[in-house]
Design a protein around this motif. Structure first.
Motif, PDB file in Angstrom:
ATOM      1  N   SER A 232       0.847  -1.193   0.000  1.00 30.68           N
ATOM      2  CA  SER A 232       0.000   0.000   0.000  1.00 30.68           C
ATOM      3  C   SER A 232       0.886   1.249   0.000  1.00 30.68           C
ATOM      4  N   LYS A 238      -2.109   4.520   6.235  1.00 30.95           N
ATOM      5  CA  LYS A 238      -2.079   3.104   5.870  1.00 30.95           C
ATOM      6  C   LYS A 238      -1.443   2.244   6.959  1.00 30.95           C
ATOM      7  N   LEU A 307      -1.886  -5.042   5.940  1.00 26.35           N
ATOM      8  CA  LEU A 307      -2.646  -3.817   5.711  1.00 26.35           C
ATOM      9  C   LEU A 307      -3.166  -3.275   7.053  1.00 26.35           C
ATOM     10  N   THR A 309      -4.206  -0.610   8.243  1.00 29.26           N
ATOM     11  CA  THR A 309      -4.744   0.717   7.966  1.00 29.26           C
ATOM     12  C   THR A 309      -5.325   1.385   9.210  1.00 29.26           C
ATOM     13  N   GLU A 313     -11.103   2.833   4.819  1.00 27.90           N
ATOM     14  CA  GLU A 313     -10.847   2.436   3.433  1.00 27.90           C
ATOM     15  C   GLU A 313     -12.161   2.400   2.642  1.00 27.90           C
ATOM     16  N   PRO A 316     -10.314  -1.826  -0.457  1.00 27.11           N
ATOM     17  CA  PRO A 316      -8.879  -2.060  -0.682  1.00 27.11           C
ATOM     18  C   PRO A 316      -8.679  -3.178  -1.699  1.00 27.11           C
ATOM     19  N   ILE A 319      -6.672  -6.366  -1.120  1.00 29.54           N
ATOM     20  CA  ILE A 319      -7.226  -7.556  -0.470  1.00 29.54           C
ATOM     21  C   ILE A 319      -7.727  -8.546  -1.517  1.00 29.54           C
ATOM     22  N   VAL A 329      -4.331 -12.222   4.430  1.00 30.43           N
ATOM     23  CA  VAL A 329      -4.139 -10.797   4.726  1.00 30.43           C
ATOM     24  C   VAL A 329      -4.128 -10.591   6.233  1.00 30.43           C
ATOM     25  N   GLY A 331      -4.649  -7.610   8.681  1.00 33.82           N
ATOM     26  CA  GLY A 331      -5.140  -6.241   8.580  1.00 33.82           C
ATOM     27  C   GLY A 331      -5.835  -5.754   9.830  1.00 33.82           C
ATOM     28  N   VAL A 337     -11.445  -3.238   5.849  1.00 28.97           N
ATOM     29  CA  VAL A 337     -10.446  -4.289   6.033  1.00 28.97           C
ATOM     30  C   VAL A 337     -10.971  -5.305   7.041  1.00 28.97           C
ATOM     31  N   THR A 349      -6.825 -10.378  11.959  1.00 30.63           N
ATOM     32  CA  THR A 349      -7.072  -8.960  12.194  1.00 30.63           C
ATOM     33  C   THR A 349      -6.551  -8.557  13.568  1.00 30.63           C
TER      34      THR A 349
END
Length: 410
Positions: A232, A238, A307, A309, A313, A316, A319, A329, A331, A337, A349
């Motif tokens: 990113s 970000k 990610l 972030t 967003e 994205p 993703i 991912v 994130g 996200v 996450t």
């Protein structure tokens, strides 16, 4: 049911600096044409504003709110090409919401794709001073003027706020159908209101994500290279500094650390370079801006895409691309996200500022584990179910069909 070939007018106001929206417009246009539909493009470009004369710039605020020129030109195109449906992507600054009136005056339905949060927030991001902000939803659009949210200018923030406020009062937005890219965005859009009264019904809003081309079958997860990828923009929003802080903790704890590849550029590039040097991060590589094909190649061989972030967003695309490569991912658990990554199934996450949690994920990452191999398969299946061009075309045509049927019953 087979749908007849349509005549579609796509409307898009490109920003000064080309971005993701422009790519989405081009991709959807080509997708529709490849399916045999006749697609026409009405596009203006904000890059041309710099060449405006003094008087053109003087009247730009009025044109942003309502452009007679757009109204005439769009009506003429609809008549000339016998347009069945108008699909709008962006109207700021040159096109203006007058495009909706032009279509409505001829009985042609309008679908508006919501790429960001502009209808609720003049700066479109729900982000102020590096933090999530929804003051314009809770306290009114003039909050953006107070804080100079749009381009750091109170005057320009006032213009955008007036445009939004006037068209809320005119009922402009309540007469459209919408495409949101995620359910999260749909829920946010339903907050659009005037004096506490909701302006939209759930039946006006459809959910259809963006799509990405299939890069081919994923590299088996056990054969992946020992690196994590950040692809990113190098920007605080970000989460680049959260990522670097987590990586610093990880390097100190790990006997044999993996690599972190920063495959991008951005406004924080020099500061990121300084951070890496000052914290003696020996397993971080800055690749700089590389081609899209090279990003995908790195993504195909990565253990995960990061990610972290700090904001909601829009959608994205990184993703969708990561899932297409069968790459999990890691994130933030907020906004889109958090809603697109299923924790423990297609990735992991973490709280946006939780560098400790992020470092623990790096520390305990074992590519040979069956759980991660299953996660890779889940990511690829999610892509095949939701983000392929064919699936996107199917969803888009269903939306068009529903909108046209509703219009025919009026």
């Amino acid at each position: 049911m087979h749908m007849k070939k349509l005549r579609i007018l796509i409307v898009h106001n490109a920003y000064k600096i080309p971005g993701g929206e422009d790519a989405v417009v081009a991709n959807e246009l080509n997708l529709l044409r490849s399916a045999g539909h006749e697609v026409f493009l009405y596009q203006k470009d904000n890059a041309g504003l710099d060449s405006y004369s003094f008087f053109q710039k003087l009247f730009l605020p009025f044109r942003t709110i309502y452009s007679r020129k757009t109204y005439r030109e769009v009506r003429a195109l609809i008549r000339q090409h016998q347009i069945d449906l108008v699909h709008v992507h962006n109207t700021l600054l040159v096109i203006s919401p007058s495009v909706y009136d032009a279509a409505r005056s001829l009985g042609v339905p309008v679908v508006q794709t919501i790429h960001n949060f502009r209808l609720l927030c003049p700066n479109a991001l729900f982000l102020r001073d590096g933090k999530i902000c929804q003051d314009c939803v809770t306290h009114g659009l003039m909050q953006s003027v107070k804080h100079a949210c749009y381009r750091h200018s109170r005057a320009q923030s006032l213009i955008v706020s007036l445009m939004l406020g006037i068209h809320r009062r005119r009922g402009t937005y309540g007469r459209l159908s919408y495409i949101c890219l995620t359910e999260f965005n749909q829920n946010m859009l339903l907050q659009l209101s005037l004096r506490g009264k909701s302006l939209l019904l759930p039946s006006q809003i459809y959910v259809k994500p963006n799509f990405t081309a299939d890069p081919g079958l994923p590299v088996p997860y056990a054969d992946r290279q020992p690196y994590f990828l950040f692809a990113s923009r190098l920007d605080a929003s970000k989460g680049i500094y959260v990522l670097l802080k987590a990586w610093s903790i990880y390097e100190k704890k790990s006997d044999c650390p993996k690599e972190l590849i920063l495959c991008s550029a951005g406004p924080e590039e020099d500061a990121v370079r300084s951070y890496i040097r000052e914290h003696a991060l020996s397993h971080v590589t800055m690749s700089g801006q590389v081609s899209h094909d090279e990003v995908l190649l790195k993504m195909r061989h990565a253990l995960a895409v990061c990610l972290p972030t700090q904001w909601y967003e829009g959608f994205p695309v990184v993703i969708a691309e990561s899932f297409s490569c069968g790459t999990p991912v890691i994130g933030s658990n907020i906004g889109n996200v958090g809603s697109l990554v299923t924790d423990g199934e297609t990735g992991f996450t973490h709280a946006p500022t939780d560098a400790d949690k992020l470092s623990d994920l790096f520390l305990h990452w074992n590519p040979s584990s069956e759980a991660l191999q299953t996660m890779s398969s889940n990511a690829r299946k999610t892509y095949e179910d939701a983000y392929t061009p064919d699936k996107n075309l199917e969803l888009l045509m269903n939306i068009y069909r529903n909108v046209l049927e509703k219009t025919s019953m009026l």
